[in-house]
Structures are given as structure tokens and as C-alpha cells.
Motif scaffolding. Structure first.
Motif, PDB file in Angstrom:
ATOM      1  N   TRP A 158       0.850  -1.193   0.000  1.00  0.00           N
ATOM      2  CA  TRP A 158       0.000   0.000   0.000  1.00  0.00           C
ATOM      3  C   TRP A 158       0.884   1.240   0.000  1.00  0.00           C
ATOM      4  O   TRP A 158       1.757   1.389   0.841  1.00  0.00           O
ATOM      5  N   TYR A 159       0.632   2.149  -0.953  1.00  0.00           N
ATOM      6  CA  TYR A 159       1.282   3.459  -0.941  1.00  0.00           C
ATOM      7  C   TYR A 159       0.242   4.532  -0.700  1.00  0.00           C
ATOM      8  O   TYR A 159      -0.824   4.535  -1.324  1.00  0.00           O
ATOM      9  N   GLU A 160       0.533   5.467   0.221  1.00  0.00           N
ATOM     10  CA  GLU A 160      -0.366   6.586   0.498  1.00  0.00           C
ATOM     11  C   GLU A 160       0.404   7.897   0.536  1.00  0.00           C
ATOM     12  O   GLU A 160       1.481   7.970   1.129  1.00  0.00           O
ATOM     13  N   GLY A 161      -0.163   8.918  -0.097  1.00  0.00           N
ATOM     14  CA  GLY A 161       0.457  10.224  -0.088  1.00  0.00           C
ATOM     15  C   GLY A 161      -0.447  11.322   0.433  1.00  0.00           C
ATOM     16  O   GLY A 161      -0.053  12.488   0.459  1.00  0.00           O
ATOM     17  N   LEU A 162      -1.685  10.952   0.860  1.00  0.00           N
ATOM     18  CA  LEU A 162      -2.644  11.950   1.318  1.00  0.00           C
ATOM     19  C   LEU A 162      -3.106  11.717   2.749  1.00  0.00           C
ATOM     20  O   LEU A 162      -3.312  12.667   3.502  1.00  0.00           O
ATOM     21  N   VAL A 163      -3.295  10.475   3.119  1.00  0.00           N
ATOM     22  CA  VAL A 163      -3.818  10.122   4.435  1.00  0.00           C
ATOM     23  C   VAL A 163      -3.234   8.769   4.811  1.00  0.00           C
ATOM     24  O   VAL A 163      -2.851   7.990   3.927  1.00  0.00           O
ATOM     25  N   LEU A 164      -3.128   8.450   6.080  1.00  0.00           N
ATOM     26  CA  LEU A 164      -2.572   7.158   6.472  1.00  0.00           C
ATOM     27  C   LEU A 164      -3.446   6.015   5.969  1.00  0.00           C
ATOM     28  O   LEU A 164      -4.673   6.145   5.915  1.00  0.00           O
ATOM     29  N   PRO A 165      -2.845   4.879   5.600  1.00  0.00           N
ATOM     30  CA  PRO A 165      -3.641   3.725   5.179  1.00  0.00           C
ATOM     31  C   PRO A 165      -4.667   3.343   6.252  1.00  0.00           C
ATOM     32  O   PRO A 165      -4.365   3.379   7.452  1.00  0.00           O
ATOM     33  N   GLY A 166      -5.868   2.991   5.799  1.00  0.00           N
ATOM     34  CA  GLY A 166      -6.932   2.651   6.739  1.00  0.00           C
ATOM     35  C   GLY A 166      -6.556   1.561   7.726  1.00  0.00           C
ATOM     36  O   GLY A 166      -7.003   1.574   8.878  1.00  0.00           O
ATOM     37  N   LEU A 167      -5.735   0.607   7.295  1.00  0.00           N
ATOM     38  CA  LEU A 167      -5.352  -0.496   8.177  1.00  0.00           C
ATOM     39  C   LEU A 167      -4.433  -0.052   9.308  1.00  0.00           C
ATOM     40  O   LEU A 167      -4.225  -0.807  10.263  1.00  0.00           O
ATOM     41  N   LEU A 168      -3.876   1.161   9.235  1.00  0.00           N
ATOM     42  CA  LEU A 168      -2.948   1.643  10.256  1.00  0.00           C
ATOM     43  C   LEU A 168      -3.557   2.746  11.123  1.00  0.00           C
ATOM     44  O   LEU A 168      -2.914   3.208  12.064  1.00  0.00           O
ATOM     45  N   GLN A 169      -4.766   3.151  10.836  1.00  0.00           N
ATOM     46  CA  GLN A 169      -5.347   4.300  11.527  1.00  0.00           C
ATOM     47  C   GLN A 169      -5.874   3.943  12.914  1.00  0.00           C
ATOM     48  O   GLN A 169      -6.483   2.894  13.106  1.00  0.00           O
ATOM     49  N   THR A 170      -5.654   4.836  13.884  1.00  0.00           N
ATOM     50  CA  THR A 170      -6.316   4.704  15.175  1.00  0.00           C
ATOM     51  C   THR A 170      -7.778   5.082  15.005  1.00  0.00           C
ATOM     52  O   THR A 170      -8.183   5.695  14.004  1.00  0.00           O
ATOM     53  N   GLU A 171      -8.574   4.747  16.004  1.00  0.00           N
ATOM     54  CA  GLU A 171      -9.988   5.114  15.957  1.00  0.00           C
ATOM     55  C   GLU A 171     -10.156   6.628  15.888  1.00  0.00           C
ATOM     56  O   GLU A 171     -10.990   7.135  15.131  1.00  0.00           O
ATOM     57  N   ALA A 172      -9.357   7.364  16.665  1.00  0.00           N
ATOM     58  CA  ALA A 172      -9.478   8.823  16.684  1.00  0.00           C
ATOM     59  C   ALA A 172      -9.057   9.429  15.348  1.00  0.00           C
ATOM     60  O   ALA A 172      -9.681  10.387  14.859  1.00  0.00           O
ATOM     61  N   TYR A 173      -8.002   8.894  14.742  1.00  0.00           N
ATOM     62  CA  TYR A 173      -7.558   9.397  13.437  1.00  0.00           C
ATOM     63  C   TYR A 173      -8.621   9.114  12.383  1.00  0.00           C
ATOM     64  O   TYR A 173      -8.942   9.974  11.555  1.00  0.00           O
ATOM     65  N   ALA A 174      -9.178   7.901  12.396  1.00  0.00           N
ATOM     66  CA  ALA A 174     -10.234   7.556  11.433  1.00  0.00           C
ATOM     67  C   ALA A 174     -11.425   8.493  11.594  1.00  0.00           C
ATOM     68  O   ALA A 174     -12.024   8.946  10.609  1.00  0.00           O
ATOM     69  N   ILE A 232     -20.652   8.731  10.859  1.00  0.00           N
ATOM     70  CA  ILE A 232     -19.220   8.766  11.179  1.00  0.00           C
ATOM     71  C   ILE A 232     -18.844   7.603  12.075  1.00  0.00           C
ATOM     72  O   ILE A 232     -17.857   6.892  11.829  1.00  0.00           O
ATOM     73  N   GLU A 233     -19.625   7.374  13.125  1.00  0.00           N
ATOM     74  CA  GLU A 233     -19.295   6.303  14.070  1.00  0.00           C
ATOM     75  C   GLU A 233     -19.379   4.929  13.415  1.00  0.00           C
ATOM     76  O   GLU A 233     -18.591   4.032  13.724  1.00  0.00           O
ATOM     77  N   GLN A 234     -20.300   4.759  12.490  1.00  0.00           N
ATOM     78  CA  GLN A 234     -20.403   3.477  11.798  1.00  0.00           C
ATOM     79  C   GLN A 234     -19.219   3.266  10.849  1.00  0.00           C
ATOM     80  O   GLN A 234     -18.663   2.168  10.774  1.00  0.00           O
ATOM     81  N   PHE A 235     -18.833   4.314  10.145  1.00  0.00           N
ATOM     82  CA  PHE A 235     -17.668   4.209   9.274  1.00  0.00           C
ATOM     83  C   PHE A 235     -16.407   3.914  10.085  1.00  0.00           C
ATOM     84  O   PHE A 235     -15.560   3.119   9.673  1.00  0.00           O
ATOM     85  N   VAL A 236     -16.261   4.580  11.225  1.00  0.00           N
ATOM     86  CA  VAL A 236     -15.089   4.345  12.081  1.00  0.00           C
ATOM     87  C   VAL A 236     -15.064   2.895  12.554  1.00  0.00           C
ATOM     88  O   VAL A 236     -14.022   2.228  12.512  1.00  0.00           O
ATOM     89  N   ALA A 237     -16.205   2.374  12.996  1.00  0.00           N
ATOM     90  CA  ALA A 237     -16.268   0.992  13.472  1.00  0.00           C
ATOM     91  C   ALA A 237     -15.894   0.012  12.376  1.00  0.00           C
ATOM     92  O   ALA A 237     -15.172  -0.971  12.603  1.00  0.00           O
ATOM     93  N   MET A 238     -16.360   0.270  11.163  1.00  0.00           N
ATOM     94  CA  MET A 238     -16.034  -0.612  10.048  1.00  0.00           C
ATOM     95  C   MET A 238     -14.545  -0.565   9.735  1.00  0.00           C
ATOM     96  O   MET A 238     -13.935  -1.588   9.442  1.00  0.00           O
ATOM     97  N   ARG A 239     -13.959   0.629   9.795  1.00  0.00           N
ATOM     98  CA  ARG A 239     -12.530   0.750   9.506  1.00  0.00           C
ATOM     99  C   ARG A 239     -11.693   0.020  10.556  1.00  0.00           C
ATOM    100  O   ARG A 239     -10.736  -0.675  10.228  1.00  0.00           O
ATOM    101  N   VAL A 240     -12.051   0.183  11.818  1.00  0.00           N
ATOM    102  CA  VAL A 240     -11.317  -0.493  12.891  1.00  0.00           C
ATOM    103  C   VAL A 240     -11.454  -2.009  12.758  1.00  0.00           C
ATOM    104  O   VAL A 240     -10.491  -2.756  12.960  1.00  0.00           O
ATOM    105  N   GLU A 241     -12.645  -2.478  12.387  1.00  0.00           N
ATOM    106  CA  GLU A 241     -12.866  -3.913  12.222  1.00  0.00           C
ATOM    107  C   GLU A 241     -11.979  -4.496  11.131  1.00  0.00           C
ATOM    108  O   GLU A 241     -11.503  -5.632  11.246  1.00  0.00           O
ATOM    109  N   ARG A 242     -11.727  -3.724  10.069  1.00  0.00           N
ATOM    110  CA  ARG A 242     -10.870  -4.203   8.983  1.00  0.00           C
ATOM    111  C   ARG A 242      -9.465  -4.544   9.480  1.00  0.00           C
ATOM    112  O   ARG A 242      -8.787  -5.411   8.926  1.00  0.00           O
TER     113      ARG A 242
END
Length: 275
Positions: free
Chosen positions: A107-123, A139-149
Motif C-alpha cells: 500500500w502506498y499513500e500520499g494523502l492520508v494514512l492507510p486505513g489499516l494503520l489508523q487509530t480510531e481517533a484518526y479515522a 461517522i461512528e459506523q464508518f469508524v467501526a467498520m474501519r477499525v474492524e478491517r
């Protein structure tokens, strides 16, 4: 996207119903998850996750299963009457399915941290930056889904993962100073995970292999290589071997241009020391 918590629960229940139906027909036909998966060139986990309601049964597979298991079209009918998935755009579903089962991710990212590395607060800060603005439930549902990934990084046998991020992303204070410090600690922790390589592409480069933007490379359990790119208004999952090869060459070049994992850890330690 119109997502609501109630809508999300209804969809999960429907997925479980379809999954239970598949399990019923599979067992009646005398197949295990393993033997059925072999018939369709997918992993056992693919079948298991459908039956457990963790992933949707796609229409093309439903039609094939109906024919193979002689269900009289029951699975196709069930999928046709599934409620729409409100939270996940259809153009993203296929990628998330592939990411969930991948044995290797680059994964290469130049705008935002990769979703798999984000903390809940960052997401949460990422989704609060969306335009048009999302409501707090979304927002809370999207955050939960990202953390679950991120569960895939903590499996007993996790995928081999490689992340290259531009230094500007690393130094950005999205969400504020506390979110930034917490995120640095997360990155430093993940930098020590076995099978995970984290590299920072530093400022001051005279060459840059990915000026066209972020991308992800995936390898499936069947060793198919795929690529994924996103734009402002959609995304593309790429299976063409020639197109995937181009991005694979870019990824290889980026790794030579970036700090190695040891120097990246040193950079993270220095940044944490400044907090």
C-alpha cells in the motif's frame, strides 16, 4: 450514502439469513465448506464468511451455486431481495472482500494514512473531514467498520503487508495534537509487527515513482494479483495483469526511494521524542 445503525442491522440480519440458506443447501448436498470452495476456486474462508453473514453473497456466485446445488433458484431469489448496503458503496465492496482474504498487501499513500494503520481517533478525524458533511451516526459506523478491517493484521497467520507513506502524511496533525501523538504511537507499535514493513518516503526526493497517486496491491489465496486505486468519486479494482504489473513496478521503485524499515522506526522514535 444514507447509512443508519438500524439499516446496518437489518442488512446484517439479511446476510445471515442468506448465509444460513447456503449452509442448509450445502449440507443437504453432502458438501463441506472445503469441498464446496474447491468446486468454485475460492477459499474455504470465502464460503465460511458468507454462511456466517460476514460478507454478502454476490449474484454471480449465487447463480452458480443454485445450479450446482440444484436449489431451484433459491439463493438468487434471496440475493435479489436483499436490502441495499447503505454504508459501503457498491464500488468498494469487492475491494473489501479481497482485502479481507488477501495473503499479501502492499500500500502506498500520499494523502492520508492507510486505513489499516489508523487509530480510531484518526479515522474519526478523516470522516469528519468529508465533504458533504456526514452526521455523527454515519461517522461512528464508518469508524467501526474501519477499525474492524484491522483485525486481519492480528490474525494467527496475518497477511504479509508493506506500507509506504509520504512524510507529509506522517507529519500532518489531522484531528489535533493528541490524535497525532496517539497515531505516532500506533505506527511505532505496528512497525514491530512480524510480517509488516513500514517505510516513509522522505521529503527532499528528486524522484518519486508514484506521482499519479495512492494505490494498493493485493495477492489472493489463489495467488491472483490485483490492484486497487481510488479517486474523488469512485474506485477501481484492477485485474488486468499488464496494469497490475505497472503498479507493482512502481511499488518496487518506491521501496528503494523510501527510508528502510529500520530508519523509519528511528524517525518515528525521534518524532515521539519531540512530543
Amino acid at each position: 450514502m444514507r447509512g443508519s445503525k438500524q439499516g446496518s442491522r437489518r442488512n446484517t440480519s439479511a446476510m445471515r439469513m442468506v448465509g444460513a440458506l447456503l449452509a442448509l443447501y450445502r449440507e443437504a448436498a453432502g458438501y463441506t465448506q472445503e469441498t464446496l470452495s474447491e468446486q468454485f476456486m475460492v477459499s474455504r474462508e470465502h464460503i465460511a464468511s458468507i454462511e456466517q453473514g460476514r460478507r454478502p453473497l454476490k449474484m454471480d456466485l449465487a447463480v452458480q451455486l443454485d445450479k450446482f446445488l440444484e436449489t431451484g433458484g433459491a439463493l438468487q431469489t434471496a440475493v435479489e431481495n436483499m436490502p441495499e448496503v447503505d454504508l459501503i458503496p457498491r464500488w468498494a465492496e469487492e475491494y473489501l472482500d479481497c482485502e479481507r482474504e488477501a495473503i499479501a498487501i502492499s500500500w502506498y499513500e500520499g494523502l492520508v494514512l492507510p486505513g489499516l494503520l489508523q487509530t480510531e481517533a484518526y479515522a474519526r478525524a478523516v470522516f469528519r473531514s468529508r465533504v458533504p458533511v456526514l452526521d455523527e451516526d454515519e461517522i461512528e459506523q464508518f469508524v467501526a467498520m474501519r477499525v474492524e478491517r484491522q483485525d486481519i493484521l492480528h490474525r494467527r497467520v496475518p497477511p504479509t503487508t508493506s506500507f509506504v507513506i509520504w512524510e507529509a502524511v506522517l507529519r500532518d496533525c489531522l484531528g489535533g495534537r493528541d490524535v497525532y501523538t496517539q497515531q505516532l504511537h500506533r505506527l511505532r507499535e505496528y512497525a514491530d509487527l512480524p510480517g509488516l514493513a513500514l517505510q516513509v518516503l522522505p521529503f527532499g526526493r528528486t524522484t518519486h515513482a508514484a506521482l499519479d497517486g495512492p494505490f494498493v496491491l493485493l495477492e489472493t489465496p489463489e495467488h491472483q494479483r490485483l490492484a486497487y486505486t481510488e479517486t474523488q468519486r469512485g474506485s477501481q479494482l484492477i485485474a488486468n495483469p499488464d496494469e497490475v504489473a505497472i503498479l507493482a513496478h512502481k511499488c518496487a521503485m518506491l521501496r528503494t526511494q523510501a527510508l528502510n524499515p529500520e530508519d523509519t522506526r528511528d524517525l518515528l522514535d525521534r518524532l515521539l521524542g519531540e512530543q
